[in-house]
Design a protein around this motif. Structure first.
Motif, PDB file in Angstrom:
ATOM      1  N   UNK B  29       0.841  -1.199   0.000  1.00 50.04           N
ATOM      2  CA  UNK B  29       0.000   0.000   0.000  1.00 50.04           C
ATOM      3  C   UNK B  29       0.875   1.248   0.000  1.00 50.04           C
ATOM      4  N   UNK B  30       1.905   1.238   0.861  1.00 48.13           N
ATOM      5  CA  UNK B  30       2.791   2.398   0.938  1.00 48.13           C
ATOM      6  C   UNK B  30       3.572   2.574  -0.353  1.00 48.13           C
ATOM      7  N   UNK B  31       4.080   1.461  -0.893  1.00 45.62           N
ATOM      8  CA  UNK B  31       4.855   1.542  -2.132  1.00 45.62           C
ATOM      9  C   UNK B  31       3.995   2.077  -3.268  1.00 45.62           C
ATOM     10  N   UNK B  32       2.737   1.611  -3.327  1.00 44.94           N
ATOM     11  CA  UNK B  32       1.840   2.044  -4.400  1.00 44.94           C
ATOM     12  C   UNK B  32       1.522   3.528  -4.283  1.00 44.94           C
ATOM     13  N   UNK B  33       1.550   4.058  -3.047  1.00 44.34           N
ATOM     14  CA  UNK B  33       1.224   5.471  -2.866  1.00 44.34           C
ATOM     15  C   UNK B  33       2.455   6.343  -3.085  1.00 44.34           C
ATOM     16  N   UNK B  34       3.569   5.720  -3.450  1.00 47.61           N
ATOM     17  CA  UNK B  34       4.774   6.491  -3.724  1.00 47.61           C
ATOM     18  C   UNK B  34       5.622   6.738  -2.496  1.00 47.61           C
ATOM     19  N   UNK B  35       5.453   5.913  -1.472  1.00 43.27           N
ATOM     20  CA  UNK B  35       6.268   6.070  -0.275  1.00 43.27           C
ATOM     21  C   UNK B  35       6.919   4.732   0.053  1.00 43.27           C
ATOM     22  N   UNK B  70      -3.699  -1.903  16.328  1.00 40.86           N
ATOM     23  CA  UNK B  70      -3.787  -0.475  16.640  1.00 40.86           C
ATOM     24  C   UNK B  70      -2.412   0.080  17.015  1.00 40.86           C
ATOM     25  N   UNK B  71      -1.644  -0.712  17.779  1.00 41.19           N
ATOM     26  CA  UNK B  71      -0.306  -0.263  18.170  1.00 41.19           C
ATOM     27  C   UNK B  71       0.583  -0.078  16.947  1.00 41.19           C
ATOM     28  N   UNK B  72       0.480  -1.015  15.995  1.00 39.37           N
ATOM     29  CA  UNK B  72       1.241  -0.888  14.753  1.00 39.37           C
ATOM     30  C   UNK B  72       0.863   0.382  14.019  1.00 39.37           C
ATOM     31  N   UNK B  73      -0.439   0.679  14.025  1.00 39.91           N
ATOM     32  CA  UNK B  73      -0.935   1.886  13.364  1.00 39.91           C
ATOM     33  C   UNK B  73      -0.381   3.141  14.021  1.00 39.91           C
ATOM     34  N   UNK B  74      -0.332   3.143  15.363  1.00 36.71           N
ATOM     35  CA  UNK B  74       0.180   4.323  16.068  1.00 36.71           C
ATOM     36  C   UNK B  74       1.636   4.593  15.700  1.00 36.71           C
ATOM     37  N   UNK B 180       0.502   4.721   4.883  1.00 33.32           N
ATOM     38  CA  UNK B 180       1.389   4.395   6.005  1.00 33.32           C
ATOM     39  C   UNK B 180       0.591   3.770   7.149  1.00 33.32           C
ATOM     40  N   UNK B 181      -0.608   4.319   7.406  1.00 32.81           N
ATOM     41  CA  UNK B 181      -1.431   3.790   8.492  1.00 32.81           C
ATOM     42  C   UNK B 181      -1.862   2.357   8.178  1.00 32.81           C
ATOM     43  N   UNK B 182      -2.230   2.124   6.920  1.00 34.00           N
ATOM     44  CA  UNK B 182      -2.608   0.767   6.518  1.00 34.00           C
ATOM     45  C   UNK B 182      -1.435  -0.190   6.746  1.00 34.00           C
ATOM     46  N   UNK B 183      -0.240   0.258   6.315  1.00 33.98           N
ATOM     47  CA  UNK B 183       0.944  -0.583   6.486  1.00 33.98           C
ATOM     48  C   UNK B 183       1.178  -0.870   7.969  1.00 33.98           C
ATOM     49  N   UNK B 184       1.008   0.140   8.821  1.00 32.54           N
ATOM     50  CA  UNK B 184       1.226  -0.024  10.251  1.00 32.54           C
ATOM     51  C   UNK B 184       0.235  -1.003  10.859  1.00 32.54           C
TER      52      UNK B 184
END
Lengths: 505, 285
Positions: B29-35, B70-74, B180-184
């Motif tokens: 997801x992050x790679x696809x968004x250019x990050x 949730x912790x990963x997301x934070x 990034x949040x999805x990845x987390x």
């Protein structure tokens, strides 16, 4: 009824210290096609971007049907019916044409997912209605330059564009593609769309425009109906300096040439196959000679560029520079000493956009500026200024290349490649994006380098450019040589075009 | 006998591959968004610890898993916020998060339990098939979401560059932060699954799986199917090294150590090969 009006548009770019627009006004009525013409740096692109909401003007306002459009908002401009077709494509490469057209108002299924079928149908209907040459399902990355332009226009229409703004729409198109594009634009115009054409190719637009606005130094210099407008008069209005040479820049440059010198070829191509099943081509260019190769898009000119520049190594046939196989010469030495190369794809191949103008200019002179000179920034600035001077490039040494206009990027590229007489110059579409005065300067510079012993291979899609500046002319059709001969009045534009279209094989 | 061996190898492969796949799809997801989601490893680790802590406190495996995600997301909010909001270098921000994660975990563990060591959470322990099913369905949902949803389409446009996104009326920064949040969250859940598998948090238990997931994103050609395949390959390597370790015996031990290194060696080789291929592609195009 007045559809679009802009008044008192002013835009100052702080980083380049340029006043791009200085109180520009403009109006467009329903069904009107208006051309905005001017030299590079006259403020045309800035005006287009202000209208499209991509640039936030310092002052002045844009109104559509009398209602003010919030400045600097693409969404608002689109909602008001303004569709922008930029000079270099802004389509998402990894998506299909249909997906690109649907972006922002995607048809949904189950509320969450993109309905591909609906997106396809919507695009297919649009394609059918206006006669685009597009397959909704093809990936944008697989499209040609001309198809991209069509897809951009289709996108502007799909987003409800009633007013189309096209920034240099023909800049990278061949003549036949340009003609097709203008046919499309007249169909759109008769369907009631208002069109604003931003260009410096005056002769081209006079045929299809109803009216012309001339910009110079960020100001509107004249507004005239296209019908009966005098081309010479308009181009003299466009010119910043009144006394610059401007009668056909290219023929002037050709007159300065001395014709081919005899001698062994500096660049030789033998038995090179440009397309599967095509007869191989042969060509050679001697020192001091200018050979122009011309072809319509898709007939092998791009391939020839890849091979002649050494970016691709042929499976069959060979490319020789000074008698040595091109692939055996170290790239570093080739580019710094033997070959100047200006690619047609200026943005992706020719320049490093995130780097500064200085670093782009000095990229081939790394040996002169070694690591220990890292403090010598000023020395580099100085060298960059010197290199920029012959083409009157308007850029500060430390300005990033991405912030330059299309015309200035081309000047930057040419300034680097034409800074000294190298054995071979491979120049693909060298005059693209340049205004008439700079075209003349660049053509003269190319001629001078030839006179100093460079062998010049010009790869141009414009017949006029090919005939205007070469000692010999060659035309390709479907990857095969369709014509080759000295440029001494015998190949006329008409006979060359006939060869390029396969009318005479 | 052989059939049994193969079956257990297959199951072991799936069990190793499933957490990798979910984390890798988050990375996609992050790679696809250019990050770039460097912080997958850190998110997995805080996910594992939080799952164990919450599972232990509440006695509910489900609550533990949710808390892990949730912790990963934070943690990824820190990285995403710094990279997108403050325009920090995403690589540096991600590395910082990866260094920060074990630090936070040991401080929290010391404060709450008086130990920096193993934290048992029997309540979190779940069956192998339950975990595989949960991770596989989450992976499938995420893959579908990225490739077919309106959100996923716009996310990919954000990945094509700010100017292209702006021309399409898409705010690329917002989509990049969301990615990034999805990845987390995805890697947090993957980490929680690791803890659930053994019913405990063990320091360093992710042992580079977040990095391997990141490699799988590129090895899989940045396509969901390819990423899943790459994860299966890595899963197989993990399973093989576990199998050989299981044989025990004096003679096998040095071989087992070598085999344990195989997934990591393949990761390193894959990165080098991918970089080389990319350079050739760029030079050619």
């Amino acid at each position: 009824m007045e559809l679009l009006s802009a008044s008192g548009i002013r835009k100052y770019y702080r980083d380049t210290l340029t006043l791009a627009n200085d109180g520009v006004f403009l109006s467009l009525i329903e069904g009107e096609t208006r051309a905005v013409v001017g030299e590079n740096g006259a403020g045309k692109s800035t005006l287009a971007r202000v209208l499209a909401g991509l640039v936030h003007q310092d002052s002045g306002e844009v109104r559509v049907r009398g209602r003010r459009v919030r400045p600097g908002s693409v969404r608002e401009a689109e909602a008001a019916g303004i569709g922008f077709v930029p000079q270099s494509s802004l389509l998402a490469e990894g998506l299909t044409v249909a997906e690109n057209l649907a972006l922002g108002r995607e048809p949904r299924s189950l509320g969450l997912f993109v309905s591909r079928r609906k997106a396809y149908v919507e695009t297919a209907m649009l394609v059918e209605r206006f006669g685009f040459r597009l397959d909704p399902d093809s990936l944008v990355s697989s499209l040609t330059a001309a198809e991209r332009r069509h897809a951009e226009i289709a996108r502007a229409l799909a987003r409800g564009g009633e007013i189309l703004i096209l920034d240099e729409p023909t800049s990278i198109l061949s003549e036949s593609e340009s003609a097709k594009l203008f046919e499309l634009l007249s169909r759109l115009s008769s369907a009631g769309k208002a069109i604003l054409l931003i260009t410096h190719r005056l002769s081209e637009v006079l045929k299809i425009a109803d009216s012309v606005t001339v910009l110079r130094d960020g100001r509107v210099i004249a507004e005239v109906p296209a019908d009966g407008a005098d081309e010479a008069e308009l181009s003299s209005l466009m010119a910043r300096g009144a006394t610059r040479p401007r009668t056909s820049a290219l023929s002037l440059a050709a007159a300065a040439g001395m014709g081919a010198c005899a001698g062994p070829p500096a660049l030789e191509i033998r038995g090179l196959r440009l397309a599967a099943g095509a007869r191989p081509i042969n060509l050679s260019v001697s020192p001091g000679e200018v050979l122009a190769v011309t072809a319509l898009a898709g007939n092998g000119l791009g391939r020839l560029e890849d091979f002649a520049s050494g970016l691709r190594t042929p499976d069959e046939g060979e490319v020789l520079v000074g008698g040595a196989s091109l692939s055996s010469i170290p790239r570093d030495r080739l580019r710094s000493e033997l070959m100047g190369y200006a690619p047609a794809d200026r943005e992706r191949r020719g320049l490093c956009l995130p780097a500064t103008a200085r670093d782009n200019l000095l990229a081939l002179r790394r040996r002169e500026f070694r690591a220990r000179d890292w403090i010598g920034g000023r020395r580099r600035d100085e060298a960059a200024r010197e290199a920029a001077a012959p083409l009157s490039l308007e850029a500060k040494p430390r300005q990033v290349a991405a912030s330059l206009s299309g015309g200035n990027r081309q000047r930057l590229l040419l300034a680097r490649e034409l800074d000294r007489p190298r054995a071979v110059l491979v120049l693909a579409e060298p005059l693209q994006g340049l205004d008439l005065a700079t075209q003349a300067e660049a053509a003269l510079l190319i001629r001078e380098l030839a006179a100093k012993g460079s062998a010049v291979l010009l790869l141009v899609s414009s017949i006029e450019e090919a005939l205007g500046s070469a000692d010999r002319v060659m035309a390709l059709y479907r990857g095969e040589t369709a014509f080759e001969g000295a440029n001494e009045g015998s190949p006329t534009a008409a006979s060359l075009l006939a060869a390029m279209t396969g009318a005479v094989a | 006998m052989i059939l049994e061996r193969l079956t257990s190898l297959g199951i072991s492969t799936l069990a190793s591959a499933a957490p990798l796949a979910l984390a890798a799809l988050g990375g996609l997801a992050a790679a696809a968004s250019g990050s770039l989601s460097i912080a997958l490893e850190g998110s997995m680790l805080v996910g594992a610890f939080t799952a164990a802590a919450v599972g232990h406190a509440t006695g509910s495996a489900a609550a533990g898993m949710a808390a892990g995600a949730f912790a990963g997301l934070l943690l990824s909010l820190l990285v995403g916020g710094a990279a997108v909001g403050l325009k920090a270098d995403v690589f540096v921000a991600g590395l910082a998060a990866n260094i920060l994660a074990p630090g936070i975990v040991s401080v929290a563990s010391q404060a709450a339990y008086g130990t920096k060591g193993v934290l048992a959470a029997e309540a979190l322990r779940s069956g192998q098939w339950e975990i595989i099913a949960l991770l596989a369905s989450a992976s499938l949902a995420l893959a579908l979401f990225l490739s077919r949803s309106v959100f996923g389409l716009r996310l990919r446009v954000a990945g094509e560059g700010d100017e292209i996104a702006a021309a399409a009326g898409i705010r690329s920064g917002a989509y990049r932060l969301a990615a990034h949040l999805i990845a987390g969250a995805a890697s947090g859940l993957a980490g929680a699954a690791l803890a659930a598998g053994i019913g405990a948090y063990v320091p360093g238990m992710t042992s580079g799986r977040g990095w391997i997931a990141l490699v799988a994103v590129f090895l899989g050609g940045r396509r969901p199917g390819g990423v899943a395949l790459a994860c299966l390959l890595f899963g197989l390597l993990f399973a093989l090294s576990n199998l050989v370790q299981g044989f025990g015996g004096q003679g096998a031990s040095s071989g087992a150590e070598l085999l344990q290194a195989v997934p990591y060696a393949v990761t390193a080789l894959a990165l080098v090969a991918w970089k080389g291929a990319e350079r050739r592609r760029k030079a050619g195009g």
